[in-house]
Design a protein around this motif. Structure first.
Motif, short mmCIF file in Angstrom:
data_model
loop_
_atom_site.label_atom_id
_atom_site.label_comp_id
_atom_site.label_asym_id
_atom_site.label_seq_id
_atom_site.Cartn_x
_atom_site.Cartn_y
_atom_site.Cartn_z
N UNK A 191 0.72 -0.98 -0.25
CA UNK A 191 -0.19 -0.47 0.07
C UNK A 191 0.53 1.17 0.05
N UNK A 192 0.34 2.05 -0.12
CA UNK A 192 0.53 4.15 -0.45
C UNK A 192 0.17 4.34 -0.04
N UNK A 193 0.37 5.36 0.94
CA UNK A 193 -0.47 5.49 2.11
C UNK A 193 -0.12 7.24 2.37
N UNK A 194 -1.72 8.11 1.95
CA UNK A 194 -1.09 9.29 1.96
C UNK A 194 -2.17 10.33 1.78
N UNK A 195 -2.32 11.38 2.04
CA UNK A 195 -3.00 12.89 2.05
C UNK A 195 -3.94 13.39 0.68
N UNK A 196 -4.33 13.40 0.84
CA UNK A 196 -4.61 14.19 -1.25
C UNK A 196 -3.71 14.99 -1.50
N UNK A 197 -3.46 15.25 -2.75
CA UNK A 197 -2.48 16.33 -3.21
C UNK A 197 -1.28 15.81 -2.89
N UNK A 198 -0.70 14.69 -2.29
CA UNK A 198 0.68 13.77 -2.12
C UNK A 198 1.16 13.52 -3.01
N UNK A 199 1.05 13.44 -3.91
CA UNK A 199 1.06 12.80 -5.55
C UNK A 199 0.99 11.31 -5.82
N UNK A 200 0.11 10.62 -4.44
CA UNK A 200 -0.09 9.16 -4.32
C UNK A 200 -0.51 9.00 -5.89
N UNK A 201 -1.83 9.57 -6.88
CA UNK A 201 -2.43 9.31 -7.88
C UNK A 201 -1.25 9.35 -8.81
N UNK A 202 -0.84 9.87 -9.25
CA UNK A 202 0.73 10.70 -9.77
C UNK A 202 1.53 9.88 -9.70
#
Lengths: 237, 290
Positions: A44-55
């Motif tokens: 898993x990659x976990x992090x808040x919105x806008x921190x680059x997860x989707x990218x």
């Protein structure tokens, strides 16, 4: 000794990302991000919105360009490859916003998952698998996707990904827009697929949702990726 | 009564040919969101190529000329996408840029045709002569034939889109480009395919209508304008919309021409367009979005 451990390591590593950088417009989203996924793992990659997860996930899957760095999938360098080539190699992306074909039926959407020749060879088998996983999709096979509920749309999105016959399924925030009980069911399905042997890289906002099902976890903050053990993460978030 | 029926039939047969031109324009817009302003000039190009092969140059039979022109049209479509559309895609304001560039292409094709063939109008002799009379209604065999051919072409396109792998890919690209990418569809290849089909369709229409409307270097603007109104009325990007709208407008045109006069046909179309867009801004079956 080194040679020996290296060959073991290569056999088990399915995806290896080394120091990639990616931009979104002029905005530097990913900073030297590195991660690896071994065969059979659920990472898993976990992090808040806008921190680059989707990218990060899109860069790995060839849906957004990588500025620098190395991506190896199944042993070969894939950093310059586009999504269609990677799908053919078994690296399949399931989008957070579903990305279904709204004016096509459930069945047409699923069959398009098996668009490439490699996946088409397994089309019948995979379709049966998806329908046994989600009998509701079998019932609604002739319904247009634009008329599906959020939960059903997510089922089609995951089902279409499975139709591509993936060796690694990259799932982008499946909980997005789903009610908590539907999210739970969705994640249980992902966990079950993983136990059945599918390697999964999943991105989520909250680690709590993934409790107990993941092998390893990375946290992402302002485009910087760190491997963390799951207990520490709990405190961080 | 017979007269009304005759006008109706005239409209319907005309509608089928309009449909061929419009469906090609709509197909490209649907897949790539590009409005090809050279569509009418490519219609003329088809007419001129066939005219050259049949009447001016080697004097081939029409069927053979069409067979030779088809691959040229398809390659022209692929070439246009490859050489001038693809480099612009993704650039800032690419929608406006591609409109300007295809408009430029239209001028290049027109002037090229004038340069090579001269500015005059040309015609191709109809491949069937004579008329058919049933119950007092008369129609030329030629009109009937191009009606059947046009319907067959549009039917073949619909079959392709709904029942073949590449056709499904075209629909997928037009409905969600990223989604199409995700399942492994090579989007550029599909753009090339839609341009090829589109140019083939409009070029064939140019050949079919050559005996009726004549061929001239600037003669494509009329059909383009009509196709454009049809496509907007039917809904940009919807081939089904183009199909329905072509028949509605062609029948309207036939009645207006008979009862009011030919010069009122286009105003009537535009009036109809305004009324429909006031009620349904996306047209009858539109995929247009902002």
């Amino acid at each position: 000794m080194t040679m020996w451990s290296r060959s073991i390591w290569e056999r088990n590593t399915m995806l290896e990302v080394e120091g990639i950088n990616a931009l979104y417009g002029d905005f530097h989203v990913l900073h030297d991000a590195s991660l690896s996924v071994n065969k059979g793992e659920l990472v898993a990659v976990v992090g808040a919105n806008g921190h680059g997860k989707s990218t990060l996930l899109k860069a790995i899957c060839g849906l957004t360009p990588v500025k620098s760095g190395v991506i190896r999938f199944g042993g070969g360098d894939t950093a310059g490859l586009k999504a269609p080539q990677l799908v053919g190699q078994g690296l399949v992306y399931v989008a957070e916003d579903r990305r279904l074909f709204p004016d096509m039926t459930v069945l047409e959407n699923l069959l398009l998952g098996a668009y490439l020749p490699a996946a088409r060879a397994a089309e019948k088998h995979n379709l049966n698998r998806v329908f046994s996983l989600y009998p509701r999709l079998a019932e609604r096979r002739n319904q247009l996707c634009r008329s599906l509920s959020g939960g059903e749309a997510q089922m089609v999105a995951l089902g279409r990904g499975l139709m591509s016959d993936p060796t690694l399924l990259a799932i982008d925030e499946p909980s997005l827009g789903l009610a908590p009980n539907l999210t739970e069911t969705m994640l249980q399905t992902v966990s079950q697929l993983n136990k059945d042997g599918l390697t999964v890289l999943i991105v989520e906002q909250s680690l709590a949702l993934l409790n107990g099902m993941i092998d390893r976890v990375y946290s992402i903050e302002e485009g910087v990726l760190r491997e963390t053990d799951t207990d520490n993460m709990q405190e961080v978030l | 009564m017979t007269q009304i029926l005759e006008i109706l039939i005239s409209g319907i047969t005309q509608g089928a040919v309009y449909c061929v031109v419009a469906v090609g324009l709509s197909l490209v817009y649907g897949a790539s969101r590009i409005l090809n302003f050279a569509h009418g000039s490519l219609y003329s190009l088809g007419g001129f190529l066939a005219w050259y092969l049949v009447a001016d140059g080697p004097g081939l039979p029409l069927w053979l000329a069409v067979l030779l022109v088809l691959p040229v049209l398809a390659l022209t479509g692929i070439g246009i996408e490859r050489a001038i559309i693809r480099p612009l895609r993704g650039s800032e304001n690419w929608k406006i840029n591609t409109i300007m560039v295809t408009l430029g292409l239209a001028f290049i094709i027109e002037n090229g045709l004038q340069l090579v063939f001269g500015p005059g109008t040309r015609t191709i002799a109809p491949f069937v002569e004579g008329t058919l009379s049933v119950g007092g209604i008369t129609i030329t065999w030629y009109k009937l034939s191009i009606f059947v051919i046009s319907l067959a072409l549009v039917g073949a396109l619909e079959f392709f889109l709904s029942s073949t792998r590449y056709g499904q890919a075209v629909r997928a690209v037009s409905q969600d480009m990223q989604g199409a990418n995700q399942v492994g569809i090579n989007v550029n290849q599909i753009f090339g395919l839609t341009f090829a089909l589109s140019v083939v369709l409009t070029g064939i229409a140019g050949i079919l209508l050559a005996p009726v409307f004549l061929v001239s270097p600037l003669g494509g603007w009329g059909p383009f304008l009509k196709a454009f109104v049809i496509v907007v009325l039917g809904g940009l990007g919807s081939t089904k919309g183009a199909f329905v709208a072509a028949f509605i407008l062609a029948v309207l045109e036939a009645f207006v021409i008979f009862y009011i006069g030919p010069s009122w046909a286009m105003p009537a179309w535009l009036l109809m367009l305004i009324i429909v867009l006031m009620i349904r801004p996306k047209g009858l079956f539109g995929v247009w979005e902002n």
